[in-house]
Design a protein around this motif. Sequence first.
Motif, PDB file in Angstrom:
ATOM      1  N   LEU A   1      -7.492  -6.944   1.596  1.00  0.00           N
ATOM      2  CA  LEU A   1      -7.686  -5.495   1.747  1.00  0.00           C
ATOM      3  C   LEU A   1      -8.872  -5.217   2.673  1.00  0.00           C
ATOM      4  CD1 LEU A   1      -7.006  -4.240  -1.889  1.00  0.00           C
ATOM      5  CD2 LEU A   1      -5.628  -3.750   0.143  1.00  0.00           C
ATOM      6  N   ASP A   2      -9.927  -6.007   2.548  1.00  0.00           N
ATOM      7  CA  ASP A   2     -11.065  -5.850   3.460  1.00  0.00           C
ATOM      8  C   ASP A   2     -10.654  -6.167   4.898  1.00  0.00           C
ATOM      9  OD1 ASP A   2     -12.687  -5.118   1.363  1.00  0.00           O
ATOM     10  OD2 ASP A   2     -13.614  -7.099   1.132  1.00  0.00           O
ATOM     11  N   GLU A   3      -9.827  -7.207   5.081  1.00  0.00           N
ATOM     12  CA  GLU A   3      -9.323  -7.544   6.413  1.00  0.00           C
ATOM     13  C   GLU A   3      -8.484  -6.406   6.979  1.00  0.00           C
ATOM     14  OE1 GLU A   3      -9.132 -10.467   8.678  1.00  0.00           O
ATOM     15  OE2 GLU A   3     -11.092 -10.701   7.748  1.00  0.00           O
TER      16      GLU A   3
ATOM     17  N   ILE B   1       0.854  -1.189   0.000  1.00  0.00           N
ATOM     18  CA  ILE B   1       0.000   0.000   0.000  1.00  0.00           C
ATOM     19  C   ILE B   1       0.888   1.237   0.000  1.00  0.00           C
ATOM     20  CG2 ILE B   1      -1.807   1.266   1.228  1.00  0.00           C
ATOM     21  CD1 ILE B   1      -2.797  -1.335   2.370  1.00  0.00           C
ATOM     22  N   THR B   2       0.697   2.083  -0.996  1.00  0.00           N
ATOM     23  CA  THR B   2       1.465   3.318  -1.116  1.00  0.00           C
ATOM     24  C   THR B   2       0.531   4.514  -0.912  1.00  0.00           C
ATOM     25  OG1 THR B   2       1.147   3.761  -3.496  1.00  0.00           O
ATOM     26  CG2 THR B   2       2.795   2.104  -2.891  1.00  0.00           C
ATOM     27  N   ASP B   3       1.085   5.717  -1.033  1.00  0.00           N
ATOM     28  CA  ASP B   3       0.276   6.926  -0.877  1.00  0.00           C
ATOM     29  C   ASP B   3      -0.798   7.042  -1.953  1.00  0.00           C
ATOM     30  OD1 ASP B   3       1.643   7.860   1.381  1.00  0.00           O
ATOM     31  OD2 ASP B   3       3.215   8.735   0.150  1.00  0.00           O
TER      32      ASP B   3
ATOM     33  N   GLU C   1      -3.185   1.292   5.370  1.00  0.00           N
ATOM     34  CA  GLU C   1      -2.496   2.586   5.345  1.00  0.00           C
ATOM     35  C   GLU C   1      -1.223   2.475   4.525  1.00  0.00           C
ATOM     36  OE1 GLU C   1      -1.754   3.296   9.451  1.00  0.00           O
ATOM     37  OE2 GLU C   1      -3.796   4.008   9.867  1.00  0.00           O
ATOM     38  N   PRO C   2      -0.746   3.604   3.961  1.00  0.00           N
ATOM     39  CA  PRO C   2       0.536   3.583   3.264  1.00  0.00           C
ATOM     40  C   PRO C   2       1.639   3.028   4.162  1.00  0.00           C
ATOM     41  CG  PRO C   2      -0.591   5.662   2.870  1.00  0.00           C
ATOM     42  CD  PRO C   2      -1.394   4.926   3.913  1.00  0.00           C
ATOM     43  N   GLY C   3       2.441   2.136   3.574  1.00  0.00           N
ATOM     44  CA  GLY C   3       3.509   1.512   4.345  1.00  0.00           C
ATOM     45  C   GLY C   3       3.179   0.112   4.806  1.00  0.00           C
TER      46      GLY C   3
END
Length: 222
Positions: A162-164, A85-87, A172-174
């Motif tokens: 992603l739902d989890e 997950i990125t910005d 969140e990013p990172g």
Amino acid sequence: MFPLCFDVDGQTVEVQVTTLLNAGYAGRSQEDVAAHVAELAELGVPAPTRTPCLYPVAPYLAMQADVVPVQHGRTSGEAEWALVITDRDVLLTAACDHTDRELEVHGVAWSKQAGPDVLAREAWRLSEVEDRLDELTLTAWAGGQKIQDGTLADLLTPRYWLDELRARGLDEPGTILISGTIPMLPDVDQFAGTWRVDLTDPRTRRTITCSYEVNQMPDPVS
């Protein structure tokens, strides 16, 4: 902690890893997972209290390495995909969860902390391949021998995870999530000096490769 850098369509995307999670027992068919849990129990690996599992791992264990130091000869990797997950985006890439098999019989969570999660240096935007995720293939070689060969249809989907993550406040990013792995081929030797994982899109014939050497460290002086 050092950032990871991914080539995404020719652009460099840098990610500072803040959360690293390893999915486990994450097959799409939970009946097959239950059979696998029973097989592992016969080898002395403790059974989980629920499946699928989610193991928090120290963020510094996410790396893009050419060499992985190990303490003995019974460690091995696993073919996996990773969500990053990125910005701006959610990325998909190839990954290899290098695990201490001696330690695994004492606790899967402990074994996850004893080796790195090696990620490829290239990634795709999840949105660009999500319409055909089940067609993407995962293949692993240990020492040049093919030991895993399957598709993303064998595993729970990125959208499931992603739902989890969203439910747990971790989208969140990172955040990086490693998918869990596909079954091993029969009668293979998983202990080898080199590892390679390919994530391939058959439609575009593009492949993301994660590969590294395993270097056994000297015996401790104690």
